[in-house]
Each structure stands twice: as C-alpha cells, then as structure tokens.
Scaffold this motif. Structure first.
Motif, PDB file in Angstrom:
ATOM      1  N   UNK A   1     -27.338  73.590  58.941  1.00  0.00           N
ATOM      2  CA  UNK A   1     -28.650  73.706  58.319  1.00  0.00           C
ATOM      3  C   UNK A   1     -29.472  72.438  58.389  1.00  0.00           C
ATOM      4  N   UNK A   2     -28.857  71.320  58.770  1.00  0.00           N
ATOM      5  CA  UNK A   2     -29.617  70.077  58.889  1.00  0.00           C
ATOM      6  C   UNK A   2     -30.441  70.125  60.170  1.00  0.00           C
ATOM      7  N   UNK A   3     -31.583  69.484  60.145  1.00  0.00           N
ATOM      8  CA  UNK A   3     -32.465  69.475  61.310  1.00  0.00           C
ATOM      9  C   UNK A   3     -31.950  68.488  62.352  1.00  0.00           C
ATOM     10  N   UNK A   4     -31.533  69.004  63.497  1.00  0.00           N
ATOM     11  CA  UNK A   4     -31.050  68.145  64.572  1.00  0.00           C
ATOM     12  C   UNK A   4     -32.176  67.314  65.192  1.00  0.00           C
ATOM     13  N   UNK A   5     -33.411  67.624  64.856  1.00  0.00           N
ATOM     14  CA  UNK A   5     -34.527  66.828  65.361  1.00  0.00           C
ATOM     15  C   UNK A   5     -34.448  65.389  64.869  1.00  0.00           C
ATOM     16  N   UNK A   6     -33.722  65.164  63.783  1.00  0.00           N
ATOM     17  CA  UNK A   6     -33.656  63.818  63.223  1.00  0.00           C
ATOM     18  C   UNK A   6     -32.564  62.964  63.849  1.00  0.00           C
ATOM     19  N   UNK A   7     -31.742  63.547  64.711  1.00  0.00           N
ATOM     20  CA  UNK A   7     -30.745  62.745  65.407  1.00  0.00           C
ATOM     21  C   UNK A   7     -31.495  61.762  66.299  1.00  0.00           C
ATOM     22  N   UNK A   8     -31.101  60.505  66.225  1.00  0.00           N
ATOM     23  CA  UNK A   8     -31.752  59.407  66.948  1.00  0.00           C
ATOM     24  C   UNK A   8     -33.200  59.203  66.510  1.00  0.00           C
ATOM     25  N   UNK A   9     -33.475  59.437  65.250  1.00  0.00           N
ATOM     26  CA  UNK A   9     -34.820  59.229  64.716  1.00  0.00           C
ATOM     27  C   UNK A   9     -35.266  57.775  64.865  1.00  0.00           C
ATOM     28  N   UNK A  10     -34.308  56.844  65.008  1.00  0.00           N
ATOM     29  CA  UNK A  10     -34.668  55.439  65.183  1.00  0.00           C
ATOM     30  C   UNK A  10     -35.438  55.216  66.481  1.00  0.00           C
ATOM     31  N   UNK A  11     -35.386  56.179  67.399  1.00  0.00           N
ATOM     32  CA  UNK A  11     -36.108  56.049  68.667  1.00  0.00           C
ATOM     33  C   UNK A  11     -37.505  56.659  68.614  1.00  0.00           C
ATOM     34  N   UNK A  12     -37.879  57.258  67.491  1.00  0.00           N
ATOM     35  CA  UNK A  12     -39.199  57.865  67.355  1.00  0.00           C
ATOM     36  C   UNK A  12     -40.277  56.785  67.329  1.00  0.00           C
ATOM     37  N   UNK A  13     -41.494  57.182  67.685  1.00  0.00           N
ATOM     38  CA  UNK A  13     -42.630  56.262  67.586  1.00  0.00           C
ATOM     39  C   UNK A  13     -43.016  56.121  66.118  1.00  0.00           C
ATOM     40  N   UNK A  14     -43.815  55.106  65.811  1.00  0.00           N
ATOM     41  CA  UNK A  14     -44.262  54.936  64.427  1.00  0.00           C
ATOM     42  C   UNK A  14     -45.051  56.136  63.959  1.00  0.00           C
ATOM     43  N   UNK A  15     -45.854  56.704  64.838  1.00  0.00           N
ATOM     44  CA  UNK A  15     -46.634  57.891  64.490  1.00  0.00           C
ATOM     45  C   UNK A  15     -45.745  59.064  64.133  1.00  0.00           C
ATOM     46  N   UNK A  16     -44.694  59.283  64.917  1.00  0.00           N
ATOM     47  CA  UNK A  16     -43.749  60.369  64.637  1.00  0.00           C
ATOM     48  C   UNK A  16     -43.023  60.127  63.320  1.00  0.00           C
ATOM     49  N   UNK A  17     -42.644  58.878  63.067  1.00  0.00           N
ATOM     50  CA  UNK A  17     -41.958  58.540  61.817  1.00  0.00           C
ATOM     51  C   UNK A  17     -42.883  58.761  60.630  1.00  0.00           C
TER      52      UNK A  17
END
Length: 158
Positions: free
Chosen positions: A99-115
């Motif tokens: 049930x956890x959102x796998x979209x957050x895996x490697x969230x450290x690589x997201x852009x500031x806008x995405x974060x």
C-alpha cells in the motif's frame, strides 16, 4: 534474482574507508575534545613566553586551519555514507510495505520542484488525517485520496 553492484573495493579505497571511519568516529569522542582543549590551553599558556608574537599566533591559526580543512572532507564522506544508507533503508521499507507509494523510492533524486509538490500533497494528506480524528490510522497517498473521496460521497448523500 536482483543483481547488486560489485562490492569489491580496491585495497586503497578500502583502507581509506576504514581510516576515515575511525578518524570521524574518534573525533567525536570526549577524549578528542579534551586533547584539543588541552592543546589550546598549552598554546595560550605559552603566550607570555613567546611575547604573544605573530609566530606564536600563526602556529595555532595554521594548525587549526589544516585540521579543520581535512576534517571537513572526512565528516562529509561519513555523512554521505550515512545518508545513502538511510535512503536505502527507507527505500526497503517503502518497497516492502503493501500500500505504500513506490513513487517515493529514491525520492532523494527528485528535483526541488518535485519535492515541494510532494510536500504540499503530504501537507494536504495531514490535514485530511486531522479531519479523521483518528491519529492511529495511516494511509498511502492513494488510500487517503480514495477515503477522502468516499467520505465526500457519503456526506453529500445525507
């Protein structure tokens, strides 16, 4: 089977990793602080003997500058490793949690806008959770949105 990166490190890299880890760990001890403080006290006590000369001042300035310069790199290396390990552990928890959102895996690589966009979304999720009046209940992003929509449908029918 999942392939993993090679764990073989060069002998030089492995030695430096152990050396940096030990120095970083030791530098945070009470003993290290006491030695540094003792060095400053000895330096200050020798001031009258050297008539507080420019050379006397230069000794402490140069010594502390060199130590600080080198420690910055060692501490940053340790912090980078700790940060990466923390991200890996969090990724494992996200990947393992149904049930956890796998979209957050490697969230450290997201852009500031995405974060920032995700932060706004989770702030909205927190507001919805407050309206639930149930602090023990958790949701994935998708579950929270479904629950919120369901509640709106139920409320609009009454």
């Amino acid at each position: 089977m999942i392939s993993t990166p090679s764990t073989a490190a060069s002998p030089t890299s492995s030695f430096f990793a152990r050396f940096a880890g030990r120095i970083t760990a030791w530098s945070g001890t009470t003993l290290a602080f006491c030695l540094a403080l003792g060095l400053v006290v000895v330096w200050a006590a020798t001031g009258p003997m050297f008539h507080y000369s420019e050379t006397w001042q230069l000794v402490i300035n140069t010594g502390t500058t060199i130590i600080t310069f080198l420690m910055v790199f060692l501490i940053q290396r340790a912090q980078n490793k700790d940060s990466l390990v923390l991200h890996l552990k969090l990724n494992e928890l996200i990947a393992a949690q149904k049930g956890a959102s796998n979209r957050l895996i490697n969230a450290q690589d997201f852009t500031e806008g995405e974060i920032n966009l995700l932060h706004q979304y989770f702030c909205l999720l927190a507001e919805k959770a407050k309206l639930d009046h149930d602090l023990g209940r958790t949701h994935s992003v998708e579950e929270a949105e479904e629950n919120h929509q369901e509640k709106r449908r139920v409320c609009s029918h009454h």
